[in-house]
Design a protein around this motif. Structure first.
Motif, PDB file in Angstrom:
ATOM      1  N   ASP A 242       0.816  -1.215   0.000  1.00  0.00           N
ATOM      2  CA  ASP A 242       0.000   0.000   0.000  1.00  0.00           C
ATOM      3  C   ASP A 242       0.847   1.260   0.000  1.00  0.00           C
ATOM      4  N   GLN A 243       2.117   1.167   0.431  1.00  0.00           N
ATOM      5  CA  GLN A 243       2.993   2.328   0.443  1.00  0.00           C
ATOM      6  C   GLN A 243       3.905   2.395  -0.780  1.00  0.00           C
ATOM      7  N   ALA A 244       3.802   1.406  -1.664  1.00  0.00           N
ATOM      8  CA  ALA A 244       4.682   1.369  -2.827  1.00  0.00           C
ATOM      9  C   ALA A 244       4.378   2.536  -3.769  1.00  0.00           C
TER      10      ALA A 244
ATOM     11  N   THR B  24      14.767   6.587  11.082  1.00  0.00           N
ATOM     12  CA  THR B  24      13.396   6.136  11.327  1.00  0.00           C
ATOM     13  C   THR B  24      12.981   6.282  12.777  1.00  0.00           C
ATOM     14  N   ARG B  25      13.904   6.070  13.693  1.00  0.00           N
ATOM     15  CA  ARG B  25      13.519   6.092  15.109  1.00  0.00           C
ATOM     16  C   ARG B  25      12.995   7.462  15.542  1.00  0.00           C
TER      17      ARG B  25
ATOM     18  N   GLU C  20       9.691   4.862   2.034  1.00  0.00           N
ATOM     19  CA  GLU C  20      10.534   3.919   2.762  1.00  0.00           C
ATOM     20  C   GLU C  20      10.460   4.178   4.261  1.00  0.00           C
ATOM     21  N   LEU C  21      10.444   5.448   4.635  1.00  0.00           N
ATOM     22  CA  LEU C  21      10.373   5.808   6.047  1.00  0.00           C
ATOM     23  C   LEU C  21       9.074   5.296   6.667  1.00  0.00           C
ATOM     24  N   LEU C  22       7.965   5.484   5.968  1.00  0.00           N
ATOM     25  CA  LEU C  22       6.679   5.014   6.471  1.00  0.00           C
ATOM     26  C   LEU C  22       6.652   3.497   6.586  1.00  0.00           C
TER      27      LEU C  22
END
Length: 712
Positions: free
Chosen positions: A215-217, A321-322, A373-375
């Motif tokens: 879904d995030q692609a 990301t953190r 990518e982050l999501l």
């Protein structure tokens, strides 16, 4: 107790400690403040922001949305990814032909999602589809089932290394093809041209292709006509029932109705784990039905395994990301630009701190990590939402965790396990509490409140009190937000109550008194209404405009809380006959603001109705209090203009909404009876009707009601 009695313990009626030379000027200021539309808008915005912040942070720490495996699975794991059974080599092939018997078994246990028939219809008319779904939704099984139903020649899985753009794939006749989650680079470059060419080749051999994508692609901008968004997944109970029927007799399905099982399933439904995990749960329920395992053990294993997976996920996040994940925990469901900016600010603080410790390993660059990518790494998703700006509403990209329990859980875990981050996170949130954006400051406050449940005294001294004392409005809103979580903890609630009682004392700085007074209407005061009302009355003695506003703000919030409206009206009856002019005048201000600020939507009404008028028509108890309070407002020195201005506003609502005339007329009849100056209400009604554009139709009907009452 009569209205004239002073009801606060230990308080002796005295003359006003802060006499005002011009009482008429004070009354005029109160009237103007009560009917200030900007004040009302901001009050509503503050309440809404805190409600949304608490809702976004309110997670449940019981079940998971990720995969947990308890051992060899006895029921086929068809509804998530490519696992089928627990034995080695028992799953769907990585590529190549899918065995017919496996497709047959899938048919037996498949629970269709709501959009399944739409998918099949699209597949009947369109040879290529991009099925867009989140991981764990059940997308592989859904695609296989749709293809096997559509294609008589069987189903093949394409190799993960296949290149669709090459158009070199040899397709068999009447065959369904599944390409599961191709690499992101191929998806970004798979244009409409390639898809159309691919579709033509498939049509020639009467075959079909489904490409499963995350879904995030990121897809090619012109791929839209080929995309099908999956919508909701299959029903949890339907999935479990299908799988249990595959292993049990119909009579054994009674396991689903056992209290312990229904309790577990209610949490599963609320937080929706992955399809693969549901299949594992079905396998365990088979064991429960057979007496091989106890349901308590299943629930315990489920929670423990999920907790371990959560820890592993967070600990493995990279330095980009953190901070983003922590920011999202604070600002879940908010616009992406707010979350990203907050995450970058936290990341900069971490880099600075590590540099001081000789460990600066930022790894951050402006174009280092793409949002998609982050999501994905943060187990989050974006969606279209809206944002209210100074000049109107705009559409924005908002972000949220896939699992709604993550915000609270992530902050708690980070705080408990990473003590070196305490100061960084605390300072970061303290700065955000003063942000110009009300939503940002409130969210920061609520996050601090959550952390305060672990070290209340430290957070109080370093963050909450500085916010309360700053005198800046958004800092004060942040402080109020921070008190919500701690007031819900049995061990902390008495401390919060005692602290607020100390803060409202006249010896305290005015900014702190205002903050404490405004906090008394929130969750803090709603859990101790008697004490909150007593403390609000103490603040009501003051003639300071900000403190009076805070009193009224809290009284409105308490009034809006279920079952506290009568308590508020009852106390206002006492306030409005107090010997202290400050208390009396603040009581009048509260009445005006309750009337001006609060509305209710009624069935078939054209406009929202003033809530006080609506309540007076619903209950004799409410009616008695409201009539007395407004009659006093109409009779008090300097306040009749404010009272009749508000009644005039009611009449104009009745002009536009005829349904409102009956409730309003019945209230005006009682007000006319209660008022010592008989005939004043009809006089004003006639005067308003005679104005240019006056409410003539409403006044005619209201006067008829008044005349009818006088004739009785």
């Amino acid at each position: 107790m009569s209205d004239s009695e002073e009801s606060v313990a230990g308080e002796t009626p005295t003359s006003d400690p802060e006499p005002i030379e011009d009482a008429e000027s004070e009354a005029n200021q109160i009237r103007e403040r009560a009917t200030d539309s900007e004040r009302r808008r901001e009050s509503r915005a503050v309440a809404n922001a805190r409600f949304e912040a608490l809702g976004a942070m309110d997670g449940r720490l019981s079940l998971t949305a990720n995969t947990v495996i308890f051992g060899a699975t006895q029921v086929g794991t068809l509804i998530g990814r490519d696992n089928y059974g627990g034995g080695s080599g028992a799953g769907f092939e990585r590529s190549g032909r899918v065995e017919p018997h496996k497709l047959h078994d899938l048919e037996q246990i498949f629970a269709p999602p709501p959009k399944f028939e739409q998918l099949c219809d699209r597949l009947g008319t369109q040879s290529v589809l991009l099925l867009r779904a989140p991981k764990g939704w059940g997308r592989t099984a859904t695609a296989l089932r749709a293809l096997s139903r559509q294609c008589a020649g069987g189903v093949h899985k394409l190799s993960p290394d296949a290149e669709l753009r090459s158009l070199d794939i040899e397709f068999d006749r009447c065959t369904g093809y599944l390409f599961d989650t191709p690499h992101s680079q191929q998806l970004r470059t798979l244009s409409e041209f390639h898809l159309e060419e691919l579709g033509r080749r498939l049509v020639e051999v009467e075959s079909r292709l489904i490409v499963v994508v995350d879904d995030q692609a990121e897809l090619s901008p012109d791929a839209g006509p080929f995309v099908l968004e999956v919508g909701d997944p299959a029903d949890v109970q339907a999935i479990l029932r299908k799988h249990l029927l595959h292993q049990l007799a119909e009579d054994d399905l009674s396991v689903l109705s056992r209290l312990e099982v229904t309790t577990l399933l209610s949490m599963v439904e609320e937080h929706r784990p992955s399809a693969h995990e549901l299949v594992n749960l079905a396998a365990r329920l088979v064991d429960v039905a057979a007496g091989r395992i106890d349901i308590a053990e299943v629930a315990g294993r489920y929670a423990a395994a999920e907790d371990n997976r959560f820890r592993e996920w967070f600990d493995a996040l990279d330095s980009n990301t953190r901070p983003f994940a922590i920011a999202l925990a604070v600002f879940n469901n908010m616009p992406l630009h707010i979350v990203s900016e907050a995450g970058r600010a936290l990341a900069r603080s971490i880099v600075d701190a590590e540099a001081l410790d000789g460990d600066a390993r930022s790894g951050q660059t402006v174009f280092g990590v793409r949002s998609t990518e982050l999501l994905s790494r943060a187990q989050a998703q974006s969606y279209r939402s809206h944002e209210d700006t100074l000049y109107g509403r705009i559409t924005v990209d908002a972000v949220r965790f896939v699992d709604e329990r993550f915000p609270q859980r992530l902050l708690e875990y980070a705080w408990q396990e990473y003590s070196a981050a305490h100061e960084l996170v605390r300072d970061w949130l303290r700065e955000l509490g003063g942000a110009d954006d009300l939503r940002v400051s409130t969210r920061a406050g609520v996050a601090v409140g959550l952390l305060s449940t672990f070290e209340f005294e430290y957070v109080r001294r370093l963050v909450i009190e500085p916010w309360a004392d700053s005198g800046r409005q958004h800092d004060q809103y942040a402080a109020i937000g921070a008190l919500q979580f701690s007031s819900l903890q049995p061990e902390l609630a008495p401390l919060v109550a005692d602290m607020l009682e100390a803060w409202v004392q006249p010896t305290q700085p005015m900014a702190r008194r205002v903050t404490a007074t405004a906090a008394l209407g929130s969750t803090v005061g709603q859990l101790m209404p008697d004490r909150a009302l007593r403390l609000l009355r103490r603040s009501a003695r003051s003639t300071d405009a900000d403190l009076r506003d805070a009193v009224c703000y809290s009284m409105i919030e308490l009034f809006s809380s279920r079952e506290l409206d009568v308590c508020v009206l009852r106390d206002l009856r006492r306030w409005t006959v107090s010997r202290r002019r400050g208390v009396r005048y603040t009581g009048f201000l509260c009445i005006l603001q309750l009337s001006f600020d609060l509305v209710v939507e009624t069935v078939g009404s054209v406009l929202p109705w003033p809530r006080l008028v609506w309540l007076a028509d619903q209950s004799s108890e409410h009616r008695d209090h409201i009539v007395v309070l407004f009659a006093r407002l109409m009779q008090a020195p300097y306040y009749p203009p404010a009272a009749f201005a508000e009644i005039k506003r009611w009449v104009h609502v009745a002009e536009r909404d005829p349904q409102f005339r009956g409730p309003l007329g019945r209230l005006l009849v009682d007000l006319e009876t209660a008022d010592q100056n008989n005939g004043i209400v009809p006089y004003h009604l006639s005067e308003w009707a005679g104005e240019d554009g006056g409410p003539r139709a409403a006044v005619d009907e209201l006067l008829e009601m008044l005349d009818a009452k006088q004739g009785v």
